[in-house]
Design an enzyme around this catalytic site. Structure first.
Site, mmCIF file in Angstrom:
data_model
loop_
_atom_site.group_PDB
_atom_site.id
_atom_site.type_symbol
_atom_site.label_atom_id
_atom_site.label_comp_id
_atom_site.label_asym_id
_atom_site.label_seq_id
_atom_site.Cartn_x
_atom_site.Cartn_y
_atom_site.Cartn_z
ATOM 1 N N ASP A 209 0.854 -1.176 0.000
ATOM 2 C CA ASP A 209 0.000 0.000 0.000
ATOM 3 C C ASP A 209 0.897 1.234 0.000
ATOM 4 O O ASP A 209 1.965 1.249 0.617
ATOM 5 C CB ASP A 209 -0.880 0.032 1.247
ATOM 6 N N ASP A 248 -1.236 -2.452 -4.521
ATOM 7 C CA ASP A 248 -2.341 -2.806 -3.630
ATOM 8 C C ASP A 248 -3.145 -1.531 -3.360
ATOM 9 O O ASP A 248 -3.585 -0.879 -4.293
ATOM 10 C CB ASP A 248 -1.788 -3.447 -2.360
ATOM 11 N N ASP A 252 -4.701 2.212 3.058
ATOM 12 C CA ASP A 252 -5.470 1.194 3.766
ATOM 13 C C ASP A 252 -5.372 1.434 5.264
ATOM 14 O O ASP A 252 -4.281 1.708 5.797
ATOM 15 C CB ASP A 252 -4.978 -0.209 3.419
ATOM 16 N N ARG A 304 -13.418 0.933 -3.970
ATOM 17 C CA ARG A 304 -12.941 1.186 -2.601
ATOM 18 C C ARG A 304 -12.601 2.656 -2.372
ATOM 19 O O ARG A 304 -11.458 3.030 -2.141
ATOM 20 C CB ARG A 304 -11.725 0.317 -2.272
#
Length: 431
Positions: A209, A248, A252, A304
């Site tokens: 991430d 990714d 997050d 997302r």
């Protein structure tokens, strides 16, 4: 490099090409999160490294200097000012590294693909020499690009062009962290792993991430720009009938992280932008994952933005832009297990083939509060539209999320916020 005197700081900035007046006007490196600015202002607020003494204020211009300043993720109050471009994929002498430099154990993508072709290998997880070589190679890259950020730290970009390339900032088990005014892009995984059972068809999984919060608390992310710029996943080849993903998440927030505010930031050119809560069975996240997202822009993001499990998330005055040529858009707001998303006055721009019903997706979610949304300039009620178009694969959502946000500034109309965010979100736009 330690900055002990304002004169030395100004001189250094001049050498680096950063206008002295940009620093003299207002030293944002000691800014703290204002009161009532989202969840990160709760329970004592977020001050980052504002208490740092002169010996722990650093201006860094390369990876080696950044690593020294981070001090292994220590809790010592520190301010780290990024000047110019820093590339995480460099050795200790500053030499640029590429994927070949990390390769170990005889790994090659050609051999890996031959070994784990599902028509031959089947549905078992990869194992054996090529998977071990991939892991060894991945570990060498991780050692370079994973940068741990400790408690009581402020990372701030100087001027309008601070850039951190190829890095994954890891805010793990840390409290009181600020990241502001810096572009961070292309946390590129040289060695993604094949997961045969992911999603039923298998998928490629990247490791990094761009910013990853795990067990972090009191974190303020403000005026950052996060993207895959430089190596877009859509340009990667297809292997085993799946896109060879190299990235990714952009940001997050997992592992019981709590009290986070993300403001005036830009998320762009990416698939899975922001995951809040990483598993339906992670019941330890209950009562945590309290996150505020306001005045952010999500542009060319497939999904997302965010997807939420368990958390109480206040999502207001954000701007969503899906480009005309988007062919793989999936959704923006993901409502998952025990999530409590309170959305208000957000603006969505999409091409004609994307409907308002596409903006929300639920996986075992139960509730969504939405008010004041604009869809291509027209008022919409996302909850009513979701329930009307729900195929029956998921239950209808209720409007009662069980809480009402109180930690926030004025909530503008979606139209006013849309204009303000277009002008002001992202790195280099603090005024």
């Amino acid at each position: 490099m330690r900055l002990r005197h304002a004169a030395l700081a100004a001189a250094l900035l001049g050498v680096l090409g950063v206008p002295a007046h940009a620093d003299d006007a207002r030293d944002i490196s000691r800014d703290t999160l204002p009161p009532n600015d989202g969840w990160a202002s709760a329970a004592g607020g977020t001050t980052g490294g504002a208490a740092a003494d002169d010996a722990h204020v650093f201006t860094v211009t390369d990876r080696a200097g950044l690593v020294r300043a981070l001090d292994g993720g220590s809790d010592t109050p520190k301010i780290i000012r990024i000047a110019g471009t820093i590339d995480a994929n460099t050795d200790d002498r500053g030499r640029r590294l590429d994927c070949a430099d990390y390769t170990a154990g005889g790994y090659s993508l050609r051999k890996y693909l031959a070994a784990y072709d599902p028509r031959i290998w089947g549905a078992a997880r990869p194992s054996g020499p090529q998977e071990e070589a991939r892991k060894a190679s991945a570990a060498r890259q991780a050692e370079r690009i994973e940068l741990r950020v400790g408690s009581n730290t402020t990372i701030v970009g100087l001027g309008d062009d601070a850039l951190l390339k190829g890095a994954s900032l890891q805010i793990s088990d840390a409290d009181n962290v600020i990241v502001r005014n810096v572009e961070i892009r292309d946390a590129y995984d040289c060695f993604p792993v094949w997961q045969p059972n992911s999603g039923g068809l298998g998928d490629w999984k990247a490791a990094y991430d761009t910013i990853w919060l795990r067990g972090a608390s009191h974190v303020w992310i403000d005026h950052v720009t996060l993207s895959d710029k430089g190596h877009l996943d859509e340009d990667e080849p297809t292997y085993f009938a799946r896109n060879h993903l190299r990235h990714d998440g952009l940001l997050d927030i997992t592992g019981g992280s709590d009290l986070v505010t993300v403001s005036w930031s830009r998320f762009a050119d990416h698939d899975k932008a922001m995951l809040i809560g990483n598993g339906d069975t992670a019941t330890g996240d209950r009562g945590r994952l309290r996150v505020t997202l306001h005045h952010n822009e999500f542009e060319s993001v497939v999904q997302r933005a965010p997807r939420v499990r368990f958390g109480q998330v206040h999502l207001y005055n954000n701007r969503y832009v899906v480009p005309e040529d988007a062919h793989d858009y999936r959704y923006s707001i993901g409502v998952s297990t025990e999530s409590a998303v309170y959305a208000e006055h957000n603006a969505f721009h999409t091409p004609g083939h994307i409907e308002a019903a596409d903006l929300v997706k639920s996986w075992n979610g139960s509730a969504l509060h939405d008010e004041g949304s604009l869809f291509n300039g027209y008022p919409v009620d996302l909850l009513t539209i979701y329930n009307a178009y729900n195929s029956g694969s998921e239950r209808d959502l209720t409007a009662d999320v069980g809480w009402t946000p109180v930690l926030h500034g004025p909530v503008d109309s979606a139209a006013a916020a849309d204009r303000a965010v277009a002008r002001g979100a992202g790195a280099g736009r603090i005024r």
